[in-house]
Design an enzyme around this catalytic site. Structure first.
Site, mmCIF file in Angstrom:
data_model
loop_
_atom_site.group_PDB
_atom_site.id
_atom_site.type_symbol
_atom_site.label_atom_id
_atom_site.label_comp_id
_atom_site.label_asym_id
_atom_site.label_seq_id
_atom_site.Cartn_x
_atom_site.Cartn_y
_atom_site.Cartn_z
ATOM 1 N N GLU A 93 3.808 -4.270 7.846
ATOM 2 C CA GLU A 93 2.532 -3.568 7.777
ATOM 3 C C GLU A 93 1.415 -4.464 7.264
ATOM 4 O O GLU A 93 1.646 -5.469 6.588
ATOM 5 C CB GLU A 93 2.646 -2.347 6.887
ATOM 6 C CG GLU A 93 2.875 -2.701 5.444
ATOM 7 C CD GLU A 93 3.056 -1.472 4.572
ATOM 8 O OE1 GLU A 93 3.234 -0.366 5.111
ATOM 9 O OE2 GLU A 93 3.019 -1.638 3.351
ATOM 10 N N CYS A 106 -4.506 -6.859 3.377
ATOM 11 C CA CYS A 106 -3.232 -7.212 2.741
ATOM 12 C C CYS A 106 -2.214 -7.405 3.870
ATOM 13 O O CYS A 106 -1.985 -6.480 4.655
ATOM 14 C CB CYS A 106 -2.831 -6.058 1.819
ATOM 15 S SG CYS A 106 -1.196 -6.221 1.115
ATOM 16 N N CYS A 113 12.745 -8.706 2.423
ATOM 17 C CA CYS A 113 12.627 -9.788 1.438
ATOM 18 C C CYS A 113 13.977 -9.979 0.773
ATOM 19 O O CYS A 113 14.673 -9.005 0.491
ATOM 20 C CB CYS A 113 11.568 -9.453 0.386
ATOM 21 S SG CYS A 113 11.345 -10.777 -0.842
ATOM 22 N N CYS A 117 13.543 -7.679 -6.039
ATOM 23 C CA CYS A 117 12.973 -7.217 -7.308
ATOM 24 C C CYS A 117 13.323 -5.736 -7.481
ATOM 25 O O CYS A 117 13.335 -4.964 -6.516
ATOM 26 C CB CYS A 117 11.463 -7.430 -7.325
ATOM 27 S SG CYS A 117 11.034 -9.180 -7.184
ATOM 28 N N CYS A 120 10.964 -2.799 -6.095
ATOM 29 C CA CYS A 120 10.246 -3.036 -4.831
ATOM 30 C C CYS A 120 11.047 -2.506 -3.640
ATOM 31 O O CYS A 120 12.209 -2.878 -3.451
ATOM 32 C CB CYS A 120 9.993 -4.534 -4.666
ATOM 33 S SG CYS A 120 9.264 -4.951 -3.075
ATOM 34 N N HIS A 229 5.254 -9.254 -14.332
ATOM 35 C CA HIS A 229 5.965 -7.978 -14.542
ATOM 36 C C HIS A 229 6.782 -7.871 -15.818
ATOM 37 O O HIS A 229 7.259 -6.779 -16.147
ATOM 38 C CB HIS A 229 6.880 -7.650 -13.350
ATOM 39 C CG HIS A 229 6.165 -7.631 -12.042
ATOM 40 N ND1 HIS A 229 4.916 -7.076 -11.871
ATOM 41 C CD2 HIS A 229 6.508 -8.117 -10.814
ATOM 42 C CE1 HIS A 229 4.536 -7.216 -10.623
ATOM 43 N NE2 HIS A 229 5.467 -7.854 -9.955
ATOM 44 N N CYS A 347 1.346 -0.880 -0.451
ATOM 45 C CA CYS A 347 1.744 -2.199 0.026
ATOM 46 C C CYS A 347 3.262 -2.272 0.084
ATOM 47 O O CYS A 347 3.937 -2.140 -0.920
ATOM 48 C CB CYS A 347 1.220 -3.284 -0.912
ATOM 49 S SG CYS A 347 -0.413 -3.850 -0.478
#
Ligand code: SAH
Ligand code: SF4
Length: 383
Positions: A93, A106, A113, A117, A120, A229, A347
């Site tokens: 996206e 963005c 990925c 994490c 996420c 984070h 996102c």
């Protein structure tokens, strides 16, 4: 057939040379092609009117312009717009966030990925594949073209009207894990004959791949955001597992090395606010200690929950308290605004939700469906 969107200026120059164009003309041809492809965003060889008919015929025989196909296109009430692109085996996206003085896109660098994490949804899908340079830059080309069409702007080459003024690589994927494909795309964003964005207006966000941060400083220093984070190795090992490979001390040293080349004199540290996990006063204090080691700004991100996530969003009062503590310690600290909340536009979240659902039922393949604008509901995008 060569997809011309895969090529930066150097690649196009070499391509024209390989087509037998006179050596003295190759550079000019490359620049002409860049303007047509990335400023006027045309898809038709015949529209490239300052390129001779014979060269256009050669191009038609040897090259293609492979645009992305949007399988979903949503506009939120606040103007945030999100496209979901079919990249074959899955979907990625791009999200456009309009503001008074700029328009930020963005974009994604990978389908899925590998870095996993804890908070996420892209990470939870696992790694699907790297996007190519052409697929990365096609997100920007697509967005500019669609937004111009909406605004009734016709695509004359060189007219300089591009709705996207800033690009952030904060969509799906870890850009620095796809370095070889990302850098030529960044070069196209910066090239005056293509998008002509200044280095300050292009931001790479990384979870902290130290060697590649050094490589980016060397090859294409743009603005850098680092997904911190957590202020301690113990907590960061849990939230951002790549920390076990590149712990905080190494990451902070890499940030300082990067700043010698960066277009800005600070690093943006992103910090997702997780209720009861990393949002306590002692975390703010430890974060301030980190901030004293690297010139930086903090960007606090309200956590976007997704199906199956175990974390909760920090209450607003706690986010504000955390911000005040960092501000009192002398740090510029922003809270990312929530945008596009009526179109499920977080996102990395929408495609993630689709993939998560699919994975439970059908392994790793993701069925794509055409949806009408505004048909999604749920998540949020932050900008
Ligand atoms: N891989 C890169 C860039 C993509 S993620 C990185 O990690 O920096 C972009 C940003 O969104 C990162 O700061 C990431 O930590 C954050 N993010 C991921 N999942 C999120 C969620 N559920 N809620 C809020 N922010 C999230
Ligand atoms: Fe990958 Fe970034 Fe998500 Fe971590 S936060 S899993 S690095 S996309």
């Amino acid at each position: 057939m060569q997809n011309l969107l895969e090529l930066n200026q150097r690649g196009l120059t070499e391509f024209f040379a390989a087509l037998g164009e006179k050596p003295s003309a190759c550079r000019m041809r490359a620049r002409q092609a860049l303007k047509w492809l990335h400023q006027a965003q045309v898809s038709d060889w015949n529209a490239m009117t300052d390129i001779s008919r014979s060269t256009r015929e050669t191009l038609a025989a040897h090259a293609v312009i492979r645009d992305l196909v949007a399988v979903r296109d949503c506009v939120a009430s606040d103007g945030t717009r999100k496209w979901l692109f079919d990249v074959g085996t899955s979907a990625v996206e791009a999200v456009f966030i309009p503001e008074v003085d700029r328009g930020t896109l963005c974009i994604s660098s990978q389908a899925g990925c590998a870095l996993d994490c804890a908070f996420c949804s892209t990470g939870k899908q696992g790694f699907n594949r790297n996007l190519t340079t052409g697929e990365i830059i096609a997100q920007l080309r697509y967005a500019n073209r669609a937004l111009k069409a909406d605004q009734g702007i016709t695509g004359r080459t060189g007219d300089g009207v591009q709705p996207v003024t800033n690009v952030v690589m904060m969509g799906m994927g870890e850009p620095l894990a796809n370095f070889a494909q990302v850098v030529p795309a960044l070069e196209l964003m910066l090239d005056d004959h293509a998008y002509g964005l200044s280095r300050r207006r292009v931001t790479v966000s990384t979870s902290g791949l130290v060697p590649q941060i050094d490589d980016l400083a060397r090859y294409c220093p743009v603005a850098l955001a680092v997904s911190l984070h957590a202020p301690t190795d113990t907590l960061r090992d849990e939230l951002v597992p790549i920390n076990k490979r590149y712990p905080l001390a190494e990451l902070l040293a890499a940030c300082n090395r990067y700043l010698e080349f960066a277009p800005r004199d600070f690093i943006t540290f992103e910090y997702v606010m997780l209720d009861g996990v990393n949002d306590q006063p002692e975390h703010a204090q430890a974060l301030a200690a980190i901030g004293r080691q690297v010139p930086c700004k903090f960007n606090l991100i309200p956590f976007n929950p997704f199906p199956g996530s175990h974390f909760r969003t920090s209450p607003r009062a706690r986010v504000l308290d955390f911000q005040r503590r960092l501000a009192d310690a002398g740090f510029v600290t922003t809270i990312r605004k929530t945008r596009g909340s009526d179109i499920d536009a977080a996102c990395g979240q929408l495609a993630g939700a689709i993939q998560d659902r699919t994975r439970r039922t059908q392994g790793r393949s993701i069925p794509l469906r055409i949806a009408t604008p505004g048909s999604a509901s749920g998540g949020k995008v932050t900008a």
